[in-house]
Enzyme design. Structure first.
Site, short mmCIF file in Angstrom:
data_model
loop_
_atom_site.label_atom_id
_atom_site.label_comp_id
_atom_site.label_asym_id
_atom_site.label_seq_id
_atom_site.Cartn_x
_atom_site.Cartn_y
_atom_site.Cartn_z
N CYS A 141 0.82 -1.21 0.00
CA CYS A 141 0.00 0.00 0.00
C CYS A 141 0.85 1.26 0.00
CB CYS A 141 -0.99 0.02 1.16
SG CYS A 141 -0.58 -1.02 2.51
N HIS A 161 19.02 -0.26 -1.59
CA HIS A 161 17.59 0.05 -1.50
C HIS A 161 16.78 -1.23 -1.24
CE1 HIS A 161 13.80 2.06 -2.46
NE2 HIS A 161 13.49 0.95 -3.10
#
Lengths: 432, 283
Positions: free
Chosen positions: A50, A99
């Site tokens: 989300c 990352h």
């Protein structure tokens, strides 16, 4: 060959953009397949939660692939790339690796250290493997990401402190009362925060929640909603005797639970501990009640202070997490450098030569009576044998450089011949 | 020479204490597991040490103060390893391993003596039974006291709303009170049996069940304190903080009758070698 990440998350894109870029329909890896089919892209994984949507790929040419991939993302969502382009981050090389590790370790999450993200990353990886869009590089990258996440979780306290009022209340109830299953909850009054905390606690217990309100009808309505039991205000004190956790949130100007009342209640319940959560402003419970033995009274300010403190603690712990990520990134980058034809070929030749030399040395005693010419012939014939053996694999490795599967074969050769400590890498992989 | 295994065990317990200390400071679980494995290895060495002493003296090795302290430390670590099987929280280790280390250092530096052949009065089958029961009872009381101490800490932290790392490390108040609830009758049962077997032994050696020697007197006082605790708990519902405080006081008394009485009050109930003129009778 380089690893590249393209995506957007809660810190780069507003929710209007995030809800448009979600990579729908990837449950069987179809989207990963589409990304993997983009020209110049070899391996691909799609990650969608989300708060973030991103793709991890390996490509030969970062510049070219980036444009193609952004266009493809636009096509998948029926959006013009100009809509979302400015919100994207693009990282490659060590930055991309870092990352991915940070995301898996929940250091890049909106709620720092929240545990769900690792499961979501694993799910994205599972879909990509199902669609067969991963290869040796991303397979290893993801396994190292899971390993890094596990290290961060066990070696730092980044996920240990509760960071929402409702969750702090549940944790605290556990620390006071132990297992909550057989405990009983009393909700006094109503209010958004109180109901939220009550719902959270209610999930942990088997017994129905008891609801009391100034107006009995309101108690009935709320009780029905929470599948609880309504009682009248007059029964409050009597009910407190049988309750373990009390949440109060009435609009009353004066406290409805006084110290004297709590003293009577504690005697009646034979000093069984009781946890009072006072969410109302002004207070519903006299603050002095906390002085009574066995009464644990927390008001909304107390709980919020705990939340603030825990968030600070997670930030502090995240610093150690970042250190672990850096370490693992460095290790991974070291491995990618070995995935190159030239060093692999050199290592293969060295290995064979090493075998030849040791075997000859072992038999030195038997060859003691050979004259120099015979010895020279022996040297030359053994050298030729290893050169012949090595010739085909070397030619093969050099030629595969022209098409895409080279990494796969380099990795395989390294594992088969145990070059560059490939065996160690394998063991590390098994820790997962 | 007879202390080789003892020293190894002590070194490992100290290592375990250090590991647990680092764990407490930076909550690194890997340090805690270092501590745990040190404790396991230390326990093995400690077991060997006790066996070694037994073979050395040719008899049940609990006749001197030193051996009794060592066995007590062994028992504590043993109970901890058992408890850890059910509750993996490393906090107990952080308390038990330093405690065992201190007991062992105390025994080694202050009351150590070379084992000698047992004098005849200690060669009785009652000795191992009496001493084992008494020590096991002490071990249970020690755990109750540790639980009580943790209870007081945790209670204080929750009352004063300091929910930091220490709060999260400590078990819940309910768990800690459970230790007290289960430990109390169990420890009391062992203590009672210890006293009864001791009386039988006394009777078989001296023909008298009870002689009001200081150690016997203090043990009887301890017995009454624990009996009182059971009464308060069962009848008046004393639990939590009060029960925790009582468990700590009770264990203080236990330790006093265990080591303090010999040092301060003397009496015939001393360990072998401590007092040659009176017939010693074990604990």
């Amino acid at each position: 060959m380089e690893i590249m990440v393209i995506g957007l998350n809660h810190s780069t894109a507003p929710v209007e953009i995030r809800e448009r870029i979600t990579f729908p329909g990837d449950h069987d890896g179809a989207v990963a397949r589409m990304i993997g089919d983009v020209e110049g892209v070899e391996e691909a994984i799609v990650l969608s939660t989300c708060n973030r949507a991103e793709i991890v790929v390996t490509t030969k040419d970062v510049e070219e692939s980036r444009e193609r991939l952004i266009r493809t993302i636009g096509e998948i969502h029926g959006q013009d790339p100009s809509v979302f382009r400015s919100y994207l981050y693009v990282r490659h090389g060590a930055d991309a690796v870092r990352h991915v590790f940070r995301v898996a370790a929940s250091l890049d999450s909106m709620v720092l250290g929240e545990p769900q993200i690792l499961g979501q990353v694993k799910e994205g990886y599972r879909r990509a493997t199902k669609a067969r869009t991963t290869g040796p590089i991303l397979n290893r990258l993801m396994h190292r990401a899971f390993f890094t996440a596990k290290r961060v979780r066990t070696e730092t306290g980044v996920g240990s402190a509760a960071v929402s009022v409702a969750y702090v209340a549940v944790e605290l109830a556990r620390k006071i009362l132990g297992e909550l299953r057989d405990k009983s909850i009393l909700l006094v009054g109503a209010g958004e925060m109180a109901e939220l905390a009550a719902r959270h606690l209610n999930n942990q217990v088997d017994r129905p929640i008891v609801v009391v309100n100034r107006t009995y009808e309101n108690a009935c309505i709320l009780a029905e909603e929470l599948q609880g039991l309504p009682i009248r205000m007059e029964q409050l004190e009597q009910r407190l005797v049988q309750t373990d956790v009390v949440i109060t949130s009435t609009g009353s100007c004066d406290p409805i639970i006084g110290k004297a009342m709590m003293k009577r209640v504690m005697r009646a319940r034979r000093h069984c501990p009781i946890f009072l959560i006072d969410i109302a402003i002004p207070r519903d419970v006299e603050p002095d009640a906390n002085e009574i033995d066995g009464v644990y009274l927390y008001n909304i300010d107390d709980l919020q202070a705990v939340v603030a403190e825990n968030i600070g603690e997670r930030r502090k712990e995240a610093l150690s997490g970042e250190r672990i990520v850096s370490e693992e990134t460095e290790k991974f980058m070291h491995w990618t450098k070995t995935l190159d034809a030239a060093p692999t070929i050199v290592a293969l030749k060295e290995k064979l030569e090493h075998i030849r030399a040791t075997e000859l040395a072992r038999l030195n005693g038997k060859f003691a009576d050979l004259d120099p010419a015979q010895r020279e012939a022996l040297e030359s014939v053994t050298r030729q044998i290893i050169n012949k053996i090595a010739h085909d694999p070397i030619v093969f490795l050099k030629r595969t450089g022209a098409h895409g599967k080279q990494n796969l074969y380099l990795d395989a050769v390294q594992r088969i011949f145990r070059l560059n400590g490939a065996a160690d890498n394998q063991n590390e992989g098994e820790e997962l | 020479m007879d202390l080789v295994f003892f020293k190894i065990a002590l070194a490992l317990y100290l290592g375990a204490s250090a590991g647990y200390l680092v764990f407490l400071l930076i909550s690194s679980e890997s340090r805690a597991s270092v501590g745990f494995w040190c404790a396991v290895m230390g326990f093995v060495a400690h077991t060997l040490s006790i066996m070694h002493r037994a073979i050395f003296s040719g008899f049940f090795p609990l006749a001197t103060s030193f051996d009794a302290l060592s066995a007590f430390a062994w028992l504590l670590v043993g109970i901890f390893l058992l408890v850890r099987y059910h509750d993996p929280s490393p906090i107990f280790g952080s308390i038990v391993t330093p405690m065992a280390s201190v007991l062992m250092i105390f025994g080694w530096t202050l009351v150590y003596q070379v084992t000698e052949p047992l004098i005849p009065v200690l060669r009785s089958t009652w000795l191992p039974v009496h001493v084992t029961l008494a020590l096991a009872g002490n071990g249970v009381f020690a755990f109750m006291a540790i639980g009580g101490l943790m209870y007081l800490f945790q209670e204080r932290l929750i009352k004063t709303k300091r929910l930091g790392r220490l709060h999260r490390l400590l078990p819940s108040l309910a768990t800690l009170d459970t230790i007290n609830r289960h430990g109390l009758p169990f420890g009391f049962f062992l203590l009672t049996l210890g006293i009864i077997t001791g009386a039988f032994w006394a009777s078989s050696v001296w023909g008298s069940y009870w002689t009001w020697d200081p150690k016997e007197t203090w043990t009887l006082i301890t017995w009454f304190v624990y009996a009182g605790m059971i009464h308060q708990r069962m009848v008046l519902g004393w639990r939590g903080k009060r029960a925790a405080v009582l468990a700590i006081i009770g264990f203080g008394l236990v330790m006093f009758s265990f080591v303090g009485v010999n040092a301060l009050l003397g009496g015939h109930h001393a360990f072998q070698g401590a007092n040659r003129f009176m017939p010693p009778s074990g604990l």
